[in-house]
Design a protein around this motif. Structure first.
Motif, short mmCIF file in Angstrom:
data_model
loop_
_atom_site.label_atom_id
_atom_site.label_comp_id
_atom_site.label_asym_id
_atom_site.label_seq_id
_atom_site.Cartn_x
_atom_site.Cartn_y
_atom_site.Cartn_z
N PHE A 258 0.83 -1.21 0.00
CA PHE A 258 0.00 0.00 0.00
C PHE A 258 0.86 1.26 0.00
O PHE A 258 0.64 2.19 -0.78
CB PHE A 258 -0.94 0.01 1.21
N THR B 203 -8.04 1.13 -0.97
CA THR B 203 -7.85 1.48 0.43
C THR B 203 -9.20 1.58 1.13
O THR B 203 -10.21 1.90 0.49
CB THR B 203 -7.09 2.82 0.58
N LEU C 114 -5.75 8.80 2.00
CA LEU C 114 -5.09 8.90 0.70
C LEU C 114 -5.20 10.32 0.13
O LEU C 114 -4.23 10.86 -0.42
CB LEU C 114 -5.71 7.89 -0.27
#
Length: 492
Positions: free
Chosen positions: A285, A340, A346
């Motif tokens: 990630f 996500t 983000l």
């Protein structure tokens, strides 16, 4: 004569300058790092310098594969150098983490001994994408000249892959497997790719060696981040003035820095977790967010900015139409490509990235970011395009930096300027063979499957890139703001 930075002159520095918080005379090496360039010295060496305050013999033996320039520059300074953090609140720190610097052509025996030493528990590297010597299928490129040399001369390697394999072969013989190999390059799945290259190489030498490496040696994936512009004479002058001592090769970076490491080691490690390094079970990630949000927009700024005569990241992001392009690109096509559970996190990360670009104190040259485009774009942009195509999302804006790169190659080749890229001769030849005509050159570049793989035959991708090339080619008659406003109007 101006005094030089060295261990003897550390006590002459201002109290405002941070210095090593450990005994630089007694602490020994536990890390060998291949490729001690500016980023390594601003990033991994910085974290290691902080970690040394907690004890342990974790100083670094830096290995340059080609040039002895750094070795010669830092030798009079006992390998000390300054790290200037450039922001609204600047700071200066002397880094002592590097104990030894060697060059392969001059110090092969010393380097081999260090790599094989039981005291060495970490072998790390920053050698850029091309240093992994992988082909477009992700396997070792046995056609690479350096790999061919090393397979024929395994005891005298000239590639990082060959050098690491040579060391692991010796460690297999001695039974010394408590060493971890850490890639610190901006490459997706960098640990896995480095392991693949080394194990593939080892297999050509000995299947048994390859199996031993696979069973015993850890290659953790990492994510690294900090904007580190090249050092120029102005930086050297400013740093020396603030130090009150001469420093022949200081480095600079922004305040923000991040290092995420997969928690998978074959042996001991420095106490990096005490100084801000993040250890995690899965780097994916962090890696994807950084590569796509930061590196993807970095490359976009570079190729679009250079097309319109901008010099630095700050110059480019301060241009309203370019900032609008970056904002739309992030919101519409990059962020949706990253899975996500916390889109808010983000979005905040993306906002922080753009804010970093507005640091007017950092002169991060677009020309530097534009280096090695054929190697960087597949990770920074093309993978995002692939994911969006698969999910039936838009790729219009993602094709803008690809189009700008095609024009960058065209203009450089036409003017006879050098292109810093391992495929420079191929790129220049393609441009020349197509008479430097943008559409023809773009079609030829897109046919390069070594760069674009299956996207070369994707009509949707090709169509968007060609359309963007046509739009961007009109800049000379309209200018950056009008051209990009019209382009965004067409795409959104």
């Amino acid at each position: 004569m101006e005094k030089q930075l060295s261990i003897k002159t550390l006590d002459q520095l201002s109290r405002d300058v941070a210095v090593p918080d450990y005994d630089v005379h007694k602490s020994q090496c536990g890390i060998v790092h291949i490729g001690p360039g500016a980023f390594h010295r601003a990033h991994q060496a910085y974290y290691t310098d902080l970690a040394l305050a907690y004890g342990g013999n974790w100083r670094i033996h830096g290995v340059s594969m080609r040039s002895n320039t750094l070795k010669k520059a830092l030798a009079p300074q006992d390998n000390l150098y300054s790290l200037a953090v450039v922001d609204n609140t600047p700071s200066l720190r002397v880094i002592g983490a590097i104990k030894t610097l060697s060059t392969l052509s001059e110090d092969r025996g010393v380097i081999t001994a260090a790599l094989c030493s039981p005291a060495t528990k970490i072998i790390s590297l920053t050698v850029t994408e091309k240093g992994y010597c992988l082909n477009n299928t992700g396997s070792l490129d046995v056609e690479n000249p350096d790999i061919q040399h090393d397979l024929a001369n395994p005891d005298f390697p000239i590639s990082a892959v060959g050098l690491i394999t040579q060391a692991l072969k010796a460690r297999e013989h001695s039974g010394d497997a408590d060493v971890t190999i850490i890639s610190c390059d901006n490459v997706t799945d960098n640990g896995k790719k480095l392991a693949k290259a080394v194990i593939d190489f080892a297999y050509y030498l000995s299947p048994e060696l390859a199996h031993w490496i696979q069973d015993n040696i850890a290659f953790p994936c990492t994510m690294v981040d900090s904007i580190t512009p090249a050092t120029d004479d102005e930086v050297k002058s400013n740093v020396s003035a603030n130090l009150g001592l001469k420093d022949d090769w200081p480095i600079q970076r922004e305040t923000f820095t991040q290092w995420v490491i997969e928690d998978h080691f074959s042996g001991p490690r420095p106490p990096w977790e005490k100084v801000g390094v993040t250890f995690t079970k899965d780097v994916t990630f962090f890696e994807k967010a950084k590569l796509r949000i930061l590196n993807g927009t970095h490359s976009t700024l570079a190729y679009v900015g250079l097309l319109f005569g901008k010099e630095t990241v700050y110059d480019a992001i301060s241009t309203p139409a370019i900032q609008a392009l970056i904002s739309e690109l992030l919101e519409r096509e990059i962020i949706p490509s990253i899975k996500t559970d916390s889109i808010q996190t983000l979005n905040q990360y993306a906002d922080d990235i753009v804010a970093r670009y507005h640091n007017k104190h950092i002169r991060h040259m677009l020309s530097q970011i534009a280096w090695d485009g054929s190697q960087k774009l597949p990770f920074r942009i093309l993978d995002t395009i692939r994911d969006n195509l698969h999910a039936k999302r838009e790729i219009n804006l993602l094709c803008v930096p690809i189009a700008a790169w095609c024009l960058f190659v065209t203009h450089k080749a036409r003017s006879g300027d050098a292109i810093t890229d391992p495929k420079a001769s191929t790129l220049i030849n393609l441009a020349s063979q197509n008479a430097f005509e943008p559409i023809a050159v773009t079609n030829a570049l897109l046919n390069e499957t070594v760069i674009f793989a299956e996207l070369s035959t994707n009509s949707v991708f090709r169509g968007h890139v060609l359309a963007q090339v046509k739009s961007l080619s009109a800049w000379s008659s309209r200018g950056v703001d009008e051209t990009l406003q019209l382009l965004l109007g067409e795409l959104l």
